[in-house]
Enzyme design. Structure first.
Site, PDB file in Angstrom:
ATOM      1  N   ARG A  98       0.859  -1.182   0.000  1.00 30.58           N
ATOM      2  CA  ARG A  98       0.000   0.000   0.000  1.00 30.58           C
ATOM      3  C   ARG A  98       0.897   1.234   0.000  1.00 30.58           C
ATOM      4  NH1 ARG A  98      -2.611   3.118   4.891  1.00 30.58           N
ATOM      5  NH2 ARG A  98      -3.629   4.710   3.653  1.00 30.58           N
ATOM      6  N   HIS A 143      -2.708  11.094   0.732  1.00 30.63           N
ATOM      7  CA  HIS A 143      -2.219  10.817   2.092  1.00 30.63           C
ATOM      8  C   HIS A 143      -1.513  12.073   2.622  1.00 30.63           C
ATOM      9  CE1 HIS A 143      -0.727   7.422   4.956  1.00 30.63           C
ATOM     10  NE2 HIS A 143      -0.378   8.563   5.511  1.00 30.63           N
ATOM     11  N   GLU A 188      -7.042   8.618   6.506  1.00 29.48           N
ATOM     12  CA  GLU A 188      -7.299   9.164   7.840  1.00 29.48           C
ATOM     13  C   GLU A 188      -7.754  10.611   7.850  1.00 29.48           C
ATOM     14  OE1 GLU A 188      -4.008   8.628  10.461  1.00 29.48           O
ATOM     15  OE2 GLU A 188      -4.078   6.451  10.336  1.00 29.48           O
ATOM     16  N   ASN A 329      -7.445   2.000   9.864  1.00 30.79           N
ATOM     17  CA  ASN A 329      -6.126   2.219  10.456  1.00 30.79           C
ATOM     18  C   ASN A 329      -6.316   2.251  11.966  1.00 30.79           C
ATOM     19  OD1 ASN A 329      -5.478   2.685   7.785  1.00 30.79           O
ATOM     20  ND2 ASN A 329      -4.551   4.693   8.124  1.00 30.79           N
ATOM     21  N   TYR A 331      -4.314   1.831  15.840  1.00 28.58           N
ATOM     22  CA  TYR A 331      -3.052   1.710  16.568  1.00 28.58           C
ATOM     23  C   TYR A 331      -3.227   1.468  18.065  1.00 28.58           C
ATOM     24  CZ  TYR A 331      -0.391   3.370  12.491  1.00 28.58           C
ATOM     25  OH  TYR A 331       0.185   3.489  11.258  1.00 28.58           O
ATOM     26  N   GLU A 399      -3.626   0.038   8.154  1.00 27.94           N
ATOM     27  CA  GLU A 399      -2.448   0.382   8.960  1.00 27.94           C
ATOM     28  C   GLU A 399      -2.594  -0.165  10.364  1.00 27.94           C
ATOM     29  OE1 GLU A 399      -1.084   4.505   9.260  1.00 27.94           O
ATOM     30  OE2 GLU A 399      -1.610   4.805   7.163  1.00 27.94           O
TER      31      GLU A 399
HETATM   32  C1  GBH Z   1      -0.821   7.153  10.751  1.00 24.33           C
HETATM   33  O1  GBH Z   1      -1.469   8.061  11.531  1.00 24.33           O
HETATM   34  C2  GBH Z   1      -0.492   7.794   9.437  1.00 24.33           C
HETATM   35  O2  GBH Z   1      -1.409   7.413   8.439  1.00 24.33           O
HETATM   36  C3  GBH Z   1       0.911   7.554   8.968  1.00 24.33           C
HETATM   37  O3  GBH Z   1       1.203   8.428   7.932  1.00 24.33           O
HETATM   38  C4  GBH Z   1       1.837   7.674  10.153  1.00 24.33           C
HETATM   39  O4  GBH Z   1       3.168   7.592   9.758  1.00 24.33           O
HETATM   40  C5  GBH Z   1       1.516   6.573  11.113  1.00 24.33           C
HETATM   41  O5  GBH Z   1       0.184   6.605  11.483  1.00 24.33           O
HETATM   42  C6  GBH Z   1       2.339   6.598  12.383  1.00 24.33           C
HETATM   43  O6  GBH Z   1       2.092   7.730  13.135  1.00 24.33           O
HETATM   44  O7  GBH Z   1      -5.290  12.318  20.142  1.00 24.33           O
HETATM   45  O8  GBH Z   1      -3.347  11.614  21.334  1.00 24.33           O
HETATM   46  O9  GBH Z   1      -4.643  10.024  20.076  1.00 24.33           O
HETATM   47  C7  GBH Z   1      -1.506   7.803  12.904  1.00 24.33           C
HETATM   48  C8  GBH Z   1      -2.724   8.343  13.430  1.00 24.33           C
HETATM   49  C9  GBH Z   1      -1.732   9.704  15.222  1.00 24.33           C
HETATM   50  C10 GBH Z   1      -4.035   9.646  14.665  1.00 24.33           C
HETATM   51  C11 GBH Z   1      -2.108  10.320  16.575  1.00 24.33           C
HETATM   52  C12 GBH Z   1      -4.398  10.294  15.913  1.00 24.33           C
HETATM   53  C13 GBH Z   1      -3.802  11.798  17.553  1.00 24.33           C
HETATM   54  C14 GBH Z   1      -3.096  11.679  18.844  1.00 24.33           C
HETATM   55  N1  GBH Z   1      -2.812   8.943  14.700  1.00 24.33           N
HETATM   56  N2  GBH Z   1      -3.290  11.057  16.436  1.00 24.33           N
HETATM   57  S1  GBH Z   1      -4.189  11.399  20.187  1.00 24.33           S
END
Ligand code: GBH
Length: 497
Positions: A98, A143, A188, A329, A331, A399
């Protein structure tokens, strides 16, 4: 003595055998992959006709916004090293790559009156190289690297963006759609709408009042997505036989206690994250709870209308069911407690609209990123929530990944194991997930964190001009995992015959 040894050997082999099978069950046709995004890896920011995008601009003119003052000018140099990248992906044995298209590499000003043919050539070469190596391209059309002139008109808060994006997407289908059969319109939107318009870290003349731009952005992005979905259906799908969706990010939100107020706060947080995008594309509108809460708070703040824009009847019809599959996506997880008694909310703001206080459980293993913890059960809960709440849509995990610098990245392996186990359980429990794509193939430019945060299966040395990619322990582990899964599938096939 010999007997004891034999017994020991037997137990040893037996447990090895069991552990190899422990987490592997996935549906027969399940696919695995790895992901990246254009600005984070390509470099070549001003080469062969590429125009300037907002990240070129931020990193050059406001280096203090980026932790190490770095830029994506060279990044992983994938513009030149894409053939090497295809080989490291092939070596992992995964099915999918991707990646995203750089809008300003294809349309230097963002507008469709001028196409940069080197951009078309670059992505054609990449796509052809992937296909020649039996890797399926999954393409994200946008993106985050917005062409600079489009930010000057307000970026995604400007409804005119719909038209400009449609023209761009149309060009991508036209040039690449004969070989690309899996498309994601956006990556996102929740993240980029928040970063640009709610947290307003950027030196741009954009609506920087909290609680407003974030919703204008969501509204434009969703309408745009729906119109592009329709355009693809009507003009391309029959011929090109592809599928199109959008990559939506969401955390899981777990109530901190079982007090009713905390449970309600966690529900609100989920509706204001997952729900803000899932609800419109599945049911055609923002979640009820968002609409009533923002409307009421807006009135109490003396706004004459809700800060949340409304969709028209036509918009709703277009939006409803505007996906062939949904990219998810995911995490991490937050614990949520009720924020009603908090008096010092920034007003107006998205945070106040949600009204929840977020924190991590100190017991959760942490990554080097402040927002990213290893909480595999949160993934399972989010997946089953989506199954039950949004008509069990076809999902691809577009992701999921972890931040750790070391080459011997035990914490990343622990994270991946746990999340894959949750995913396996979710698919066994009926969640319609078709694939899993991990972030990322290799370390890359991590937005505001520059090169200080590392998400790669491969380590990249950014001080070496040749940007060598070195496999971490997790690359070897993931390769083995995918391989074992494939072997198991073959076994099932044999049994079935
Ligand atoms: C992804 O976003 C991206 O798509 C990618 O480009 C990036 O490299 C990868 O993750 C790693 O970071 O309110 O404290 O929860 C990650 C998405 C990052 C979205 C943190 C929400 C908010 C912080 N997230 N974000 S919080």
């Amino acid at each position: 003595m010999e007997k004891i040894f034999q017994k020991f050997l037997f137990i040893f082999i037996f447990t090895k055998f069991i552990s190899a099978y422990e987490i592997t069950p996935f549906p027969q046709d399940f696919l695995f992959g790895v992901a990246t995004a254009s600005y984070q890896i390509e470099g070549a920011w001003n080469i062969n006709g590429k125009g300037e995008n907002i990240w070129d601009y931020y990193s050059h003119y406001s280096p203090s916004m980026i932790k190490d003052g770095s830029t994506g000018d060279v990044a992983c140099d994938s513009y030149n090293k894409f053939k090497d990248d295809v080989q490291i992906i092939k070596d992992l044995g995964v099915h999918i790559y991707r990646f995203s298209l750089s809008w300003s590499r294809i349309l230097p000003t963002g507008f469709a009156n001028e196409i940069n043919h080197d951009g078309i050539r670059y992505y054609n070469d990449l796509i052809n190289e992937l296909i020649a190596n039996d890797i399926i391209p999954v393409v994200t059309i946008f993106h985050w690297d917005l062409p600079l002139p489009l930010m000057a008109i307000g970026g995604w808060t400007n409804p005119l963006m719909t038209k400009y994006y449609m023209e761009y997407a149309n060009i991508t289908f036209h040039y690449f759609g004969d070989r690309v059969q899996h498309w994601l319109t956006m990556n996102e939107p929740m993240s980029f709408c928040t970063d640009t318009f709610e947290n307003a870290q950027q030196p741009f003349n954009v609506p920087q009042i909290k609680g407003i731009g974030i919703y204008l952005c969501a509204h434009t992005v969703l309408r745009t997505h729906a119109l592009v979905y329709k355009m693809y259906k009507n003009e391309y799908q029959e011929k090109q036989k592809g599928k199109i969706g959008i990559a939506i990010d969401s955390r899981w939100y777990e109530p901190k206690t079982n007090k009713t107020e905390d449970i309600e706060a966690a529900t609100r947080a989920l509706e204001f994250d997952c729900g803000m995008y899932f609800n419109p594309i599945v049911y055609g509108d923002f979640p009820e709870i968002m609409k009533t809460r923002i409307e009421n708070l807006s009135r109490s703040e003396n706004f004459s209308i809700s800060r949340l824009p409304e969709f028209t009847k036509d918009d709703k019809e277009l939006l409803q069911g505007s996906y062939d599959f949904i990219g998810l996506n995911h995490y991490s997880t937050w614990l949520v407690s009720d924020g009603s008694s908090k008096t010092n909310w920034r007003t107006p703001s998205y945070a106040r609209d949600v009204g929840g206080i977020m924190e991590a459980d100190p017991k959760w293993p942490n990554s080097t990123m402040s927002w990213l913890y290893d909480v595999p059960w949160g993934f399972y809960k989010l997946l089953t929530h989506i199954r039950d709440r949004y008509k069990n849509p076809i999902i691809v995990i577009t992701e999921n990944g972890f931040a750790q610098l070391e080459i011997q990245d035990k914490k990343r392996i622990h994270y991946l194991k746990g999340y894959l186990k949750s995913l396996s359980k979710a698919t066994q429990d009926g969640c319609n997930v078709k694939g899993y794509i991990t972030w990322s193939v290799m370390d890359n430019f991590e937005w505001f964190e520059g090169f200080t945060q590392r998400f790669g299966l491969y380590y990249v040395n950014f001080t070496d001009p040749s940007r060598p990619r070195i496999p971490r322990s997790s690359a070897k582990w993931f390769k083995k995992f995918v391989h074992t899964h494939l072997k198991n599938n073959n076994k099932f096939l044999v049994v079935q015959v």
